[in-house]
Design a protein around this motif. Structure first.
Motif, short mmCIF file in Angstrom:
data_model
loop_
_atom_site.label_atom_id
_atom_site.label_comp_id
_atom_site.label_asym_id
_atom_site.label_seq_id
_atom_site.Cartn_x
_atom_site.Cartn_y
_atom_site.Cartn_z
N MET A 139 0.85 -1.19 0.00
CA MET A 139 0.00 0.00 0.00
C MET A 139 0.89 1.24 0.00
O MET A 139 1.59 1.50 0.97
CB MET A 139 -0.90 -0.03 1.23
CG MET A 139 -1.98 1.00 1.26
SD MET A 139 -3.03 0.72 2.72
CE MET A 139 -4.56 1.41 2.11
N THR A 140 0.87 1.99 -1.10
CA THR A 140 1.71 3.17 -1.25
C THR A 140 0.82 4.40 -1.37
O THR A 140 0.02 4.51 -2.30
CB THR A 140 2.60 3.05 -2.51
OG1 THR A 140 3.34 1.83 -2.42
CG2 THR A 140 3.54 4.23 -2.63
N PHE A 141 0.96 5.34 -0.41
CA PHE A 141 0.15 6.55 -0.38
C PHE A 141 0.85 7.70 -1.09
O PHE A 141 2.08 7.81 -1.04
CB PHE A 141 -0.13 6.97 1.06
CG PHE A 141 -1.17 6.15 1.73
CD1 PHE A 141 -0.82 5.01 2.43
CD2 PHE A 141 -2.51 6.48 1.66
CE1 PHE A 141 -1.77 4.22 3.04
CE2 PHE A 141 -3.48 5.72 2.27
CZ PHE A 141 -3.11 4.59 2.96
N THR A 165 0.61 10.81 3.54
CA THR A 165 0.07 10.16 4.74
C THR A 165 -0.29 11.17 5.83
O THR A 165 -0.77 10.78 6.89
CB THR A 165 1.06 9.13 5.33
OG1 THR A 165 2.29 9.80 5.63
CG2 THR A 165 1.29 7.98 4.36
N PHE A 172 -4.12 6.21 -2.71
CA PHE A 172 -3.10 5.18 -2.56
C PHE A 172 -3.15 4.22 -3.74
O PHE A 172 -4.15 4.11 -4.44
CB PHE A 172 -3.27 4.41 -1.24
CG PHE A 172 -4.56 3.64 -1.15
CD1 PHE A 172 -4.62 2.32 -1.56
CD2 PHE A 172 -5.70 4.23 -0.66
CE1 PHE A 172 -5.81 1.61 -1.49
CE2 PHE A 172 -6.89 3.54 -0.58
CZ PHE A 172 -6.95 2.22 -1.00
N THR A 184 -5.24 2.20 -8.33
CA THR A 184 -5.24 3.34 -7.41
C THR A 184 -6.65 3.57 -6.89
O THR A 184 -7.60 3.55 -7.66
CB THR A 184 -4.72 4.61 -8.11
OG1 THR A 184 -3.37 4.38 -8.53
CG2 THR A 184 -4.75 5.82 -7.21
#
Length: 163
Positions: free
Chosen positions: A51-53, A56, A75, A109
């Motif tokens: 999980m890449t935001f 944050t 994300f 996404t």
């Protein structure tokens, strides 16, 4: 003669142990070598969601008490397996979130919306949403903050002055 026979028998037994120990050690050494070098036939890539935001943390700045603040965090699943969000819980009842309930495919996404009700929460506020997922990390944290200007109070009753 009896002593010689007993000696020879003991010598043969001892030799047998030494040969068997040497053979076992050789096998163990071979296994260690294979484990260190890696066996291409047995190596498999583990499927893992990541999980890449885009961000944050979010600062709403200065707001008025009673405002309901909303922010959307974007994300992407940058892993190679479907991402599942199990839960997203605010640090208090004034902070709620809305997240995708279906698995998120690799490369996809999505958005998570966070709302913060400032009613009864004057001054500096720092809130967080803890996200529980099927990623290796297991938990991810989103943070929001705001400086909440208190409502003006009536001098007579202590109630807020209506506009």
């Amino acid at each position: 003669m009896k002593k010689v026979n007993t000696f020879l028998i003991l010598l043969m037994i001892a030799s047998g142990f030494m040969v068997s120990c040497t053979h076992q050690t050789k096998e163990n050494n071979d296994a260690t070598t294979i484990a260190m070098k890696g066996d291409p036939a047995s190596e498999t890539k583990t499927a893992v969601p990541i999980m890449t935001f885009a961000e944050t943390k979010f600062d709403f700045g200065t707001v008025t008490e009673g405002d309901i603040l909303k922010h959307t965090f974007s994300f992407t699943n940058t892993g190679n397996a479907p991402l599942v969000i199990v839960n997203a819980k605010g640090s208090c009842g004034c902070t709620v979130s809305d997240w995708p309930k279906q698995p998120i495919a690799p490369g996809e996404t999505k958005e998570m919306r966070v709302a913060f009700n400032t009613n009864g929460k004057p001054n500096a506020q720092n809130k967080q949403v803890t996200i529980t997922t099927n990623t290796t990390a297991g938990k991810h944290i989103l943070k929001i903050k705001a400086m909440v200007t208190p409502k003006a109070k009536s001098l007579v009753s202590g109630a807020p002055i209506s506009k």
